[in-house]
Design a protein around this motif. Structure first.
Motif, PDB file in Angstrom:
ATOM      1  N   THR A   1      32.311  81.116  86.128  1.00  0.00           N
ATOM      2  CA  THR A   1      32.391  79.654  86.030  1.00  0.00           C
ATOM      3  C   THR A   1      31.596  78.945  87.118  1.00  0.00           C
ATOM      4  N   THR A   2      30.995  79.691  88.027  1.00  0.00           N
ATOM      5  CA  THR A   2      30.258  79.086  89.136  1.00  0.00           C
ATOM      6  C   THR A   2      29.069  78.276  88.610  1.00  0.00           C
ATOM      7  N   THR A   3      28.874  77.101  89.195  1.00  0.00           N
ATOM      8  CA  THR A   3      27.776  76.228  88.757  1.00  0.00           C
ATOM      9  C   THR A   3      26.422  76.859  89.073  1.00  0.00           C
ATOM     10  N   VAL A   4      25.402  76.407  88.374  1.00  0.00           N
ATOM     11  CA  VAL A   4      24.046  76.917  88.603  1.00  0.00           C
ATOM     12  C   VAL A   4      23.667  76.756  90.072  1.00  0.00           C
ATOM     13  N   GLU A   5      23.967  75.592  90.634  1.00  0.00           N
ATOM     14  CA  GLU A   5      23.605  75.320  92.025  1.00  0.00           C
ATOM     15  C   GLU A   5      24.233  76.328  92.975  1.00  0.00           C
ATOM     16  N   ASP A   6      25.521  76.596  92.776  1.00  0.00           N
ATOM     17  CA  ASP A   6      26.203  77.538  93.666  1.00  0.00           C
ATOM     18  C   ASP A   6      25.788  78.983  93.397  1.00  0.00           C
ATOM     19  N   VAL A   7      25.511  79.318  92.137  1.00  0.00           N
ATOM     20  CA  VAL A   7      25.021  80.668  91.822  1.00  0.00           C
ATOM     21  C   VAL A   7      23.724  80.939  92.571  1.00  0.00           C
ATOM     22  N   LEU A   8      22.813  79.985  92.518  1.00  0.00           N
ATOM     23  CA  LEU A   8      21.520  80.169  93.176  1.00  0.00           C
ATOM     24  C   LEU A   8      21.681  80.214  94.694  1.00  0.00           C
ATOM     25  N   HIS A   9      22.637  79.437  95.216  1.00  0.00           N
ATOM     26  CA  HIS A   9      22.907  79.493  96.660  1.00  0.00           C
ATOM     27  C   HIS A   9      23.423  80.876  97.053  1.00  0.00           C
ATOM     28  N   ILE A  10      24.388  81.396  96.278  1.00  0.00           N
ATOM     29  CA  ILE A  10      24.991  82.690  96.602  1.00  0.00           C
ATOM     30  C   ILE A  10      23.963  83.814  96.500  1.00  0.00           C
ATOM     31  N   VAL A  11      23.203  83.821  95.414  1.00  0.00           N
ATOM     32  CA  VAL A  11      22.191  84.871  95.233  1.00  0.00           C
ATOM     33  C   VAL A  11      21.141  84.799  96.340  1.00  0.00           C
ATOM     34  N   GLY A  12      20.695  83.583  96.639  1.00  0.00           N
ATOM     35  CA  GLY A  12      19.667  83.431  97.663  1.00  0.00           C
ATOM     36  C   GLY A  12      20.177  83.730  99.055  1.00  0.00           C
TER      37      GLY A  12
ATOM     38  N   ARG B   1      14.791  82.215  89.410  1.00  0.00           N
ATOM     39  CA  ARG B   1      13.543  82.974  89.370  1.00  0.00           C
ATOM     40  C   ARG B   1      12.348  82.030  89.478  1.00  0.00           C
ATOM     41  N   GLU B   2      12.482  80.887  88.835  1.00  0.00           N
ATOM     42  CA  GLU B   2      11.411  79.906  88.898  1.00  0.00           C
ATOM     43  C   GLU B   2      11.191  79.413  90.324  1.00  0.00           C
ATOM     44  N   ALA B   3      12.298  79.445  91.119  1.00  0.00           N
ATOM     45  CA  ALA B   3      12.194  79.012  92.513  1.00  0.00           C
ATOM     46  C   ALA B   3      11.824  80.166  93.444  1.00  0.00           C
ATOM     47  N   GLY B   4      11.692  81.376  92.849  1.00  0.00           N
ATOM     48  CA  GLY B   4      11.288  82.546  93.629  1.00  0.00           C
ATOM     49  C   GLY B   4      12.373  83.075  94.537  1.00  0.00           C
ATOM     50  N   ASP B   5      13.579  83.352  93.980  1.00  0.00           N
ATOM     51  CA  ASP B   5      14.701  83.785  94.821  1.00  0.00           C
ATOM     52  C   ASP B   5      14.690  85.278  95.140  1.00  0.00           C
TER      53      ASP B   5
END
Length: 613
Positions: A107-118, A140-144
């Motif tokens: 249920t994590t938002t896209v913003e938080d998913v990308l923060h956690i992965v990054g 991926r588009e942001a190059g994480d």
């Protein structure tokens, strides 16, 4: 007699001789009981089971596949999925590859998913389905830096996204060419190596990555085992989010003790699964117990007549017997006779709804209402309430299922090997092997949380003479009214849920104000059943909860609540919200804790109207 902490018998050698890592713990379990049932999962309407050797075979293929993809020791591998068999297999694969699992709620938002992965630096991500993959594509588009996404149910693209079957096939090929690669990886794991990175969902601010070493998990498992709470003949039903620290520790216990675990994270299937799985124990959050309690009590009240009277009589007898058991005694004499009759006519039928074999439940992640806990104990379904945080690898305290040792209203005794002290301001401090290494990349926050070897929990409480810990509230949630009186909101909120069977959430407000007010939300299923009994059978949820009849009903429960509170704590005015609080709207964390400041901030205009005269 009533037991105290000094009476507890546990095997210190189990704690001292714990495995070096989760990988070693798993390898030992496979060697001890290769042909025993390990994990069960639903396939259509049937339950399929894997033995420990079958789990080992799949986990090794996954591990070798990760190595082939370039995962090195302590590299992070994320899992973004609901609770299911594949989550457990993927996590074990990461452990055998000597990697470290980063957990992400579906249920994590896209913003938080990308923060956690990054922030975690995860190189590979297990994604449950195409919806989770879509979140990652934005990163991926942001190059994480994600090398590969492995999907359980989604579609592979032949490049960046592969299926779990693809990964296992890759692993099988790699093992054929590098037969001893996993043994080398496992041999290299040390107890202080990173095992798991769990991001606290947090009620404010960005999630912080909590670093948990292998030793934290093997300690948790060994400490529980040493206290003789569970045995190999037990059967666990596991549905809690495995992204949460509570779920993760429940996934580690089977490796230590050897009992089988039925895994199905579909919350709407819990009631259907229980009589089929027939577990002997289960972990759950308080909300599940509150919903069951509310559902059964209101259903019996609606029945009316002889059935309702029989239920009320049996509940009263059972509660009296439960209170006798608090002293470590068995109900005897006339009470014993009445209890036997009540058990045969009512209590046993309620236990059958849970499969008929439950020895106890474990409750954690939030405060459990004592009245709800008492009711379950009276029904012969005792709840062992526990306490811990992500930063302490979940369980630091838990009540015990021994006569006179389960003290309702407390979170029990510390696990063997965990120390506790209460600071001058009442804050609970914890020290022990389960405490985190720190927050990833946040040295100042780590230094603030870990002082002189003690973790500062942020919770207020007291340790009773028996050794049981009693939680008062979150330190940051305490507020003072304009009259100078302190109020502990979570205590009041929990109390209300035990009084009102239709309640979903209660959010207390009153910081700096002249009196306490509240926001109320109601459980949709329960309140629509209530509506059918009150001439609103065709009305929708919003219409029901905003009706005068509903408000009058809730007012009655608020009045009952106020009768149990000090004058300055009493709720003078309240608002029933037209919808429940949700994770999606940012009002609750993925582990279903209220984001108090978010909620009171969002509804500040409405709350302000309560103080205008």
């Amino acid at each position: 007699m009533v037991m105290s902490l000094k009476d507890e018998q546990f095997d210190q050698s189990v704690v001292d001789g714990r495995a070096r890592s989760v990988a070693h713990l798993f390898v030992d379990r496979v060697a001890k009981s290769p042909d025993d049932k390990a994990f069960g999962h639903p396939v259509g309407e049937e339950w399929h089971w894997l033995t420990w050797s079958q789990v080992d075979e799949r986990a090794r293929r996954i591990a070798a596949g990760l190595v082939a993809l370039g995962i090195e020791p302590e590299d992070r591998v994320a899992i973004a999925s609901s609770t299911r068999l594949e989550w457990a297999l993927a996590d074990l694969g990461v452990m055998l590859a000597a990697g470290a699992t980063t957990t992400i709620y579906p249920t994590t938002t896209v913003e938080d998913v990308l923060h956690i992965v990054g922030d975690s630096g995860s190189k590979v991500v297990f994604a449950e389905d195409d919806g989770q993959v879509a979140k990652l594509r934005e990163g991926r588009e942001a190059g994480d830096g994600i090398l590969k996404v492995v999907t359980f149910d989604g579609s592979g693209d032949g490049d960046w996204v592969i299926t779990l079957s693809d990964l296992e096939a890759l692993g099988a090929t790699y093992l054929a060419e590098h037969a001893d690669v996993l043994e080398q990886r496992i041999d290299g794991i040390q107890s202080d190596h990173l095992s798991t990175l769990i991001y606290t969902s947090g009620t404010t601010g960005r999630p912080k990555g909590v670093r948990l070493a292998h030793d934290a998990w093997t300690y948790e498992a060994a400490a529980v085992d040493s206290a003789h709470l569970l045995n190999p003949d037990d059967l666990q039903f596991l549905w809690l989010p495995l992204a949460h620290v509570f779920g993760k520790v429940l996934l580690t216990l089977p490796l230590q003790v050897g009992f089988p675990t039925a895994i199905d994270g579909r919350v709407d299937k819990i009631i259907d699964n229980l009589p089929v799985v027939r577990p002997t124990w289960m972990g759950a959050a308080p909300r599940i117990f509150e919903k069951v309690y509310g559902r059964i009590t209101t259903m019996m009240a609606d029945e009316g007549g002889v059935k309702a009277k029989m239920f009320d009589w049996a509940s009263g007898v059972a509660t009296e017997a439960s209170q006798v058991r608090d002293d470590g005694k068995k109900p005897g004499g006339l009470l014993g006779v009445k209890h036997s009759v009540a058990d045969k006519l009512v209590l046993a039928k309620i236990r059958d709804r849970f499969g008929g074999r439950v020895r106890f439940f474990i409750s954690g992640s939030a405060a459990l209402n004592p009245d709800v806990a008492r009711w379950f104990d009276a029904m012969g379904l005792p709840i062992m309430e526990g306490y811990g945080l992500t930063e302490t690898s979940a369980a630091s305290f838990v009540n015990r299922p021994y006569p006179g040792a389960n003290k309702i209203g407390t979170v029990g005794w510390p696990l063997p090997g965990t120390e506790v002290k209460i600071a001058d301001d009442g804050e609970i401090l914890i020290k022990g092997p389960g405490v985190m290494q720190g927050y990833r990349g946040l040295d100042d926050a780590t230094a603030e949380a870990l002082q002189d070897g003690w973790f500062h929990t942020g919770d207020i409480g007291e340790q009773l003479p028996s050794g049981h810990l009693k939680i008062t509230d979150r330190k940051k949630d305490l507020f003072k009214t304009s009259n100078g009186k302190y109020v502990a909101p979570s205590v009041i909120e929990s109390l209300f849920k035990g009084i009102c069977p239709y309640a979903s959430q209660l959010v207390i407000e009153g910081d700096g104000r002249k009196f306490v007010s509240a926001l109320v939300t109601l459980d949709e299923e329960s309140i629509l059943d209530w509506a059918k009994q009150h001439g609103m059978a065709d009305a929708d949820y919003r219409t029901v909860v905003t009706s005068d009849a509903c408000r009058e009903m809730v007012q009655g429960y608020i009045d009952e609540l106020n009768g149990k509170l000090n004058r300055w704590e009493q709720i003078k005015r309240f608002i029933i919200l037209p919808r429940d609080l949700t994770v999606e709207e940012g009002e609750m964390t993925p582990s279903l804790k209220i984001k108090r400041k978010v909620v009171t901030g969002k509804y500040k205009p409405e709350l302000d109207t309560l103080y205008t005269d």
